[in-house]
Design a protein around this motif. Structure first.
Motif, PDB file in Angstrom:
ATOM      1  N   SER A   1       0.832  -1.208   0.000  1.00  0.00           N
ATOM      2  CA  SER A   1       0.000   0.000   0.000  1.00  0.00           C
ATOM      3  C   SER A   1       0.872   1.266   0.000  1.00  0.00           C
ATOM      4  N   CYS A   2       1.902   1.267   0.861  1.00  0.00           N
ATOM      5  CA  CYS A   2       2.796   2.442   0.934  1.00  0.00           C
ATOM      6  C   CYS A   2       3.518   2.671  -0.385  1.00  0.00           C
ATOM      7  N   GLN A   3       3.998   1.587  -0.987  1.00  0.00           N
ATOM      8  CA  GLN A   3       4.730   1.719  -2.244  1.00  0.00           C
ATOM      9  C   GLN A   3       3.824   2.166  -3.382  1.00  0.00           C
ATOM     10  N   ALA A   4       2.576   1.692  -3.382  1.00  0.00           N
ATOM     11  CA  ALA A   4       1.637   2.100  -4.441  1.00  0.00           C
ATOM     12  C   ALA A   4       1.290   3.582  -4.315  1.00  0.00           C
ATOM     13  N   ILE A   5       1.091   4.050  -3.080  1.00  0.00           N
ATOM     14  CA  ILE A   5       0.775   5.475  -2.876  1.00  0.00           C
ATOM     15  C   ILE A   5       1.973   6.339  -3.227  1.00  0.00           C
ATOM     16  N   ALA A   6       3.190   5.894  -2.845  1.00  0.00           N
ATOM     17  CA  ALA A   6       4.405   6.658  -3.154  1.00  0.00           C
ATOM     18  C   ALA A   6       4.616   6.753  -4.663  1.00  0.00           C
ATOM     19  N   ALA A   7       4.255   5.694  -5.396  1.00  0.00           N
ATOM     20  CA  ALA A   7       4.423   5.684  -6.851  1.00  0.00           C
ATOM     21  C   ALA A   7       3.283   6.382  -7.574  1.00  0.00           C
TER      22      ALA A   7
END
Length: 525
Positions: free
Chosen positions: A78-84
């Motif tokens: 979830s964190c990586q998807a939001i950061a990207a």
């Protein structure tokens, strides 16, 4: 790989990286840890203070699979998807370009669908004050009673433009300007990561120029590093890139103003223009310089308040004794008014020149501050003996410090025993000489009157004090003497003097043009 700007490369990814907004970060972290998350937040503050950054970290934290003390882990899917920028749970909207009723109605329709993954759908509406009245009304009901899985974060730089009905439904957080100290520390950290050397003085100036905005500071640093790629970033480098002015230049300008030296002040402005300095930045920085002088005058314990080096502080302590506080306050008032005018003007130089002349010539204004400044100057002249009080009947009046003999001579000019042949030739050919003078010099000299000065030299009398002061420059005098020698074939010594227009020229000086003209007519007769 393409280059990434510093403000994007080092954008905070969790709450621990956020600088300068400790109270806001602590409050939001506590809410996340206690699971007391609100449904609508309003982030207010000037540009570059971290509103959108904290909103994105907040969105990651509430959807993070493994949060750490209210902060996102940054490692889960979830964190990586939001950061990207690939997450369907975080929707960013620019209200400047999506400010209509239809755009808000789309949001109202979307919130009815729960997130497919994660706990919350977070809507980040940037520059929310740009929404139309209809759009605000459309948002109102949804903002008041949204589904439990929806969070609205509204960000704005102008909270006063948002309707009260919207404000009352949000938790409001005011983002303050970040201190120079905090920005400087952050810049030093990033310079170490970039393996770039920089003077502490240079870094602090960039932090000051950013005006409390971390993003602006990173952009300015990026600009300076690009200009001096691979070199140590010095204070002079920063001044050159940003078009700023060194403190020494402010000191010279201040001393010229205090001494009422209009020509010297005009030279300073000419140098600034020639060097391509930002005149708007000069006005702001000089106002700040005057503010520092006023603070030093107000108290001896201002060293901690002023962000200055020991060398500059020592110089300011000397200069703050040169002017009265009322004078410095008048300077600040004039330059504060000027900063608003310069911002939108196409003739910045002219406005600055007029303002500087006002500083040097308080008699040009009739407000209380200018009259007080004139009285202060008069008191200084009396203390220095330039003007002495002299009794005149029952009351006292101020007269010049010249002797009675000199005054009588001034009131009743004495004819010279003999006018030298060289001066006679100059007077006879004066109009021709003036017409051949270079540039605007000939225009200025058309207003001059000719008389005899000390030691029988040619005296040039003008009724404009600023013009008289300008023509006494060595370069101008040489141009005039060269024009005279070119006409009569000899060098003639000259003097300049200012004649107050209240006194007729003929009652104070010998009018050579009239004498020579009369003699010529008599000879012809």
């Amino acid at each position: 790989m393409s280059y990434t700007a510093l403000y994007r490369k080092y954008r905070p990814r969790d709450f621990t990286d956020v600088k300068g907004q400790d109270a806001i970060v602590a409050t939001i972290q506590n809410q996340i840890q206690a699971d007391r998350i609100g449904h609508a937040y309003l982030f207010c503050g000037t540009r570059g203070t971290g509103k959108t950054t904290i909103a994105k970290i907040f969105a990651k934290a509430v959807n993070c699979e493994h949060p750490k003390e209210g902060s996102p882990c940054g490692e889960c899917a979830s964190c990586q998807a939001i950061a990207a920028g690939n997450s369907m749970n975080v929707i960013e909207i620019d209200a400047a370009s999506n400010n209509g009723v239809d755009n808000i109605r789309e949001i109202r329709d979307e919130v009815s669908y729960a997130p497919t993954e994660g706990r919350y759908k977070v809507y980040i509406i940037d520059e929310v004050h740009m929404l139309s009245i209809g759009a605000f009304n459309a948002l109102l009901k949804t903002l008041e009673e949204p589904p439990s899985y929806v969070i609205f974060i509204l960000a704005t730089t102008e909270a006063h433009k948002i309707p009260v009905t919207i404000l009352s439904r949000c938790q409001r957080y005011d983002f303050h300007r970040i201190s120079i100290e905090t920005i400087s520390k952050r810049l030093q950290e990033l310079l170490e990561r970039e393996q770039t050397e920089a003077e502490e003085k240079a870094v602090r100036y960039i932090a000051k120029a950013a005006d409390g905005a971390m993003r602006d500071a990173l952009s300015l640093l990026d600009q300076c590093m690009a200009f001096y790629m691979g070199q140590k970033l010095t204070y002079d480098h920063v001044l050159q890139v940003l078009g700023a002015v060194d403190t020494e230049r402010f000191s010279r300008m201040f001393r010229a103003v205090i001494g009422n030296e209009v020509v010297a002040a005009m030279r300073q402005i000419e140098e600034l223009v020639g060097e391509g300095k930002d005149l708007g930045q000069f006005v702001n920085d000089f106002t700040w310089y005057l503010r520092n002088l006023l603070l030093l005058q107000s108290s001896d314990d201002m060293e901690d308040v002023l962000d200055l080096s020991d060398e500059n502080l020592k110089l300011l302590k000397q200069e703050c004794k040169m002017a009265d506080s009322a004078e410095i306050m008048r300077y600040i008032r004039i330059f504060s008014e000027l900063s608003n005018q310069v911002r939108y003007s196409a003739q910045k130089r002219i406005l600055i020149e007029i303002a500087v002349i006002k500083l040097c010539r308080p008699q040009m204004e009739e407000d209380t501050g200018s009259v007080l400044s004139r009285l202060i100057q008069l008191e200084k002249k009396i203390e220095e003996g330039v003007i002495q009080p002299k009794a005149a009947g029952p009351a006292a009046s101020f007269v010049s410090d010249r002797s009675d003999t000199e005054q009588t001579a001034a009131e009743n000019p004495i004819l010279p025993k003999a006018i030298s042949e060289d001066i006679r030739k100059v007077v006879q050919n004066w109009h021709s000489i003036v017409s051949q003078m270079p540039g605007s010099l000939g225009v200025f000299m058309k207003k001059a009157r000719l008389s005899v000065g000390d030691n029988d030299v040619l005296l040039i009398v003008l009724d404009d004090p600023i013009l008289c002061e300008m023509l006494t420059e060595e370069e101008r005098q040489k141009e005039i003497t060269d024009s005279i020698s070119k006409s009569i074939g000899k060098e003639v010594a000259i003097q300049f003097r200012y004649q107050d227009t209240d006194q007729p020229f003929e009652t104070t000086y010998v009018d050579l043009e009239q004498i020579i003209h009369t003699e010529i007519e008599y000879e012809d007769f």
